[in-house]
Each structure stands twice: as structure tokens, then as C-alpha cells.
Design an enzyme around this catalytic site. Structure first.
Site: not given
Lengths: 299, 299
Positions: B77, B158, B162, B236, B248
Site C-alpha cells: 500500500n 488505489k 485507501n 487493514s 500504515e
């Protein structure tokens, strides 16, 4: 002077009020306290200092104290407060007050005054003679009073502090102002929130024909400098959050977010703080499920 | 095929991997597992699926597996991932992969595949022949592969998922995607985040001379429709949050926020999600004090 009290009623009746203040501690003994406004009756002035979350209770609490000449000061946070009082009781007798003060309630009967103490005032219909009447009343009690260009201006000016610092103190997970000022990423969000409050406020003032304007960059500097001097202040919203009480989320964040949308002004930071503080309030009410480790095994 | 494992090493060595998938469950037995890359040695392809928070460990983990012709796919990611690999090993052998998949790890040796499974790929230097090589490799394993117009485009695409969903799932206090979609205020913030990711991404693509463009409104519709179909998916990041693991936050939120600032594009929603998720990570590390009721009495 009468005090309508709830949590602090018995303690104040028994032993008065103790105020621990940075300007000197003092006590009030033999305070006239009441559990119901009916036991107070008609007065010249009502100062309503309810939480904005209890606004819907205000009508029934205030009405028993009203005579033909009674005036009402809504010394409360948020937007849309005076409108409610004006609808109930007529706008000519309604005032708004914004307290720029660092104050926390301690055990029942105890008030801790940490810093500042200015009250910014305005009359709902912006009648200068009426505003002057309230100014004199408060000033005669030794209170530092600031007469705002108009009430709506004063409301937006107060939101320049409440939106970023109440909002971030809860959205960042329950922290004091020092945690916000000491974190460059959170401070950046706070500064942007103030710029957005000024932009929405200016559009709102313009739409009401007011020529008063908020200067975004000056407000950023002023709000941050004032907060820097507060030490690690706990906002009223973070105290409510930590104690599991309802949050003043609609008055402080929801109304400005909706006003921005109505006026067509982009306010993404206010929107984000509103959504995230509202989520905290929904979690408290059990309306939004918080995940636990137990939930993850079967995901 | 070799698997470099840590938490799952002993379980997989003992009894293989079990995959519970919406496309059908299956097991892998006699899996080649290793605790150190030295025990794997040179390979043709390295697929690096580390958390972005472990990016600094990647160089030492990957290097023992490299021969002159070894290629590396960063299936990770965030932004800034391939740049790190290119600096360590040279850009010609570096690929990026974005997995659009709903997958959670269960007990050691168990993987739960809930939905989707497409992998979007690109080559660090956008070499079409190299990209085709990776496409064939993955497609031969039955994986749905999408070749992006270029790697940077795929990264921003992406991030359109996210940033809002990882970000909000943690900033809203640890919630599943259904809590976000079911809350109009949170959804509004999510939509705005996607628009901002597209705006920053387009400025970034333009600055790199790429003609590829992300359509903000189309991405909003597509991301929300895909998420609607996921049920109450746990991102996640929310799983890491609930389990007290590092988030993250820099790869998914910090880099886009900084990229926006560098490019002079306003991204207040990304900034807010970054600051608030970063605050959650700082609280976890004990770097930001959370207030408790005990703190308030003496405030």
C-alpha cells in the site's frame, strides 16, 4: 440573584459556591438556589448558560421567570441558539453572549477559573440601546465585556476557537490543547478550520447584509496565540467526551457545516471534524459499533 | 515457490496454508517456508507484500534473493514504495502491484478471502515489455490482472479507496465500512477525500508528464459502489488499530498529504485524516496523552 441548579444544588445550598480563580479565590455563601424555575418566578434578566445539547429544555426552564420586561441572555456555545429563544419569546428581549473563558467545573459547588474571562455580547435584533443595557449590567459586575459589531459576527468569532479546538480535542481521541499545538499535522488542520469558519462566517454575514468581516489569517494567529497561553487546557467538549456525556456537536460543528453547504462555501475541514465528532457521539449512544479484537477472527 | 514468513512460520511448516475464499476454500500442503531470505537464495521474482510500516526492513529482506535478472514486485500500500526499491536495487527490475482485494489474516496459517481479487500492476520505468512479463506471470496463476496506464496512476487509483476507507475506519474510532457508508456525514467526508486524491493525483501525473487522468466523480461512484458490496469490511488499517499494531499512516495518508502541499493542491480532507490517524498512532506509542476522568478533577 437566583441560581437554577441541578447537579450542584445540594452542595451549594449547604455550603455555597467556591471559585478557585487565577485572579484570586473566593466563596459565595447564602446563595439563592432553586431546583425549579417556578420557585424563582419573574426576574429582570435571565442568563441561560445551558449546554447547547440541552437547548430543547430551555423554553420550559426559562418561561416561568418571564414578565413583560424580562430580558434573556443566551450565554451558550454554537450557532442557532438565539433563533430558538427568539421563536419562543420574541427577538426583542433576546441577547447572545460568548464567554471567552477557560473554566471547568470541579466537584459540586466548585468552579475552577483557569484563564481569560471576556464576554462578547450582542442583541438578537442588533438594537444598540439594548446591547448597551446588557453591557452596563455585566460591566457593573466587574466582567470584561466586548460589544461585537453584531451578534452573528460574535457567534462566528467564537466558533473560530470552538470548531478547531473542541473539534480536534475529541476527534484526536480525547486530548488537551497542548497535544494539538504540539503536533504540526493537527495544528495545520486547526488553522485550516479557522480559515473555513471565517469564510463561511463572512458569507453568512454578507447574506444578512452585514458589512462586518472576519480576517482568516488574523484569527488563525490570534486563536493560536491565545491557546498557547492556556497551558494544556481541556476543552468543554473533551471533558464531556471523557465523562461520557452528550457532545455539543450540532451547535458547534453541525450548524456551521450545514450553513456552509447552504451558502455554497466549501468547508471540508469543518465537515470532517463534524463527521468524526458526531461519530464519537454516536459510538457513545451505541449507534455505531466499535470493533474489538474479538470481531476480527470471524471477519 | 518460497514463502518468507514470520508469525505464520511454524503453523504453515506444520500443516500448510488454509485459504477460506468466497471462490472456494482450498489448502496448500508442503509449502516451502523460510525464516530468513538467506535460506531461500536467488529467485526469478520477489513479491514483497510487507506492510508499508516495515518498508525500511525490505532492503535487507530482499537482497539475499537477488541475482542479476531478479525482478521485484512491491505488492504494498501507499505512495513512495517503488522509489525506495529503485534506489536500493535499480528501477529497471522494480514493479508495483496494487491488490484490490478484501482479505484478512486469521489464526496462523489461515487466510480469509472475502471479496474481489484484482491486482493492478505497473513497471517502475513504465516499460511495456516488462509490464507484460509480470502480467503474464500473474495471469498464468489465475489472477485477474489490470495493467494501469502507468504505475503512478495505479498508485493514486488505489489511494482513492485507501485514503477514505482506511482513514475514516480509524479516525471514526475503529469501525467497519458499513458504519461509514451508513453515516451520511462520514460518507460526505469520504467522497470529498476521493475528489482530493484525484486532484492531487492528476497534478502529480501532470508534473511527471503523464497524460493519464483520474475522474473524481467517477471514482467516487465506483469506490462507494464497490465498498457497498463488501458488507461490513474491516480495513487493514482498522485491524492494525484494533490490534494495537503500527498503522500504515505515512504511506497511505502522510505521503499524499505532503505531495499535495508540494504540488500546491489543497487537500484539507486528506490533511485532516492524516493528522487524526497519525494522532491515533501517536497515542498507541504513548507520544500523545489521552485524557481520563482522573485528569479532569485537577484541571
Amino acid at each position: 440573584m437566583h441560581f437554577l441548579l441541578r447537579r450542584d444544588l445540594e452542595a451549594v445550598r449547604r455550603s455555597g459556591m467556591r471559585i478557585y480563580s487565577k485572579d484570586g479565590d473566593f466563596e459565595l455563601r447564602d446563595v439563592n438556589v432553586a431546583a425549579s424555575p417556578v420557585n424563582i418566578g419573574r426576574v429582570d434578566w435571565v442568563i441561560c448558560a445551558l449546554k447547547a445539547t440541552a437547548l430543547e429544555d430551555a423554553e420550559a426552564l426559562v418561561r416561568p421567570c418571564l414578565g413583560p420586561g424580562t430580558r434573556i441572555v443566551a450565554l451558550m456555545n454554537g450557532l442557532g441558539i438565539e433563533q430558538a429563544f427568539a421563536e419562543w419569546f420574541g427577538g426583542q428581549r433576546v441577547f447572545g453572549g460568548m464567554a471567552f473563558v477557560c473554566i471547568n467545573r470541579g466537584e459540586p459547588g466548585v468552579i475552577r477559573h483557569l484563564d481569560y474571562g471576556r464576554v462578547s455580547i450582542g442583541h438578537y435584533e442588533d438594537d444598540p440601546a439594548e446591547t448597551e443595557r446588557l453591557r452596563e449590567l455585566l460591566a457593573s459586575g466587574g466582567i470584561e465585556v466586548l460589544v461585537a459589531p453584531n451578534l452573528q459576527f460574535a457567534r462566528w468569532e467564537k466558533l473560530c476557537w470552538n470548531v478547531p479546538f473542541n473539534g480536534l480535542s475529541v476527534a484526536a481521541g480525547g486530548v488537551g490543547t497542548r497535544s494539538i499545538l504540539g503536533d504540526e499535522a493537527l495544528s495545520k488542520v486547526g488553522r485550516q478550520a479557522i480559515r473555513e469558519v471565517c469564510a463561511v462566517g463572512n458569507a453568512d454575514l454578507e447574506s444578512h447584509g452585514s458589512g462586518a468581516r472576519l480576517d482568516g489569517e488574523k484569527m488563525v494567529d490570534s486563536m493560536f496565540a491565545q491557546t498557547e497561553a492556556m497551558g494544556d487546557y481541556r476543552t468543554s467538549m473533551v471533558i464531556d467526551y471523557v465523562c461520557g456525556r452528550p457532545l455539543e456537536v450540532e451547535a458547534i460543528l453541525g450548524e456551521p457545516s450545514r450553513r456552509a453547504a447552504d451558502l455554497g462555501v466549501a468547508a471540508p475541514t469543518i465537515d470532517a471534524l463534524y463527521a468524526l465528532v458526531r461519530a464519537a457521539d454516536r459510538r457513545r449512544r451505541g449507534e455505531m459499533a466499535v470493533l474489538t479484537e474479538g470481531d476480527l477472527g470471524t471477519a
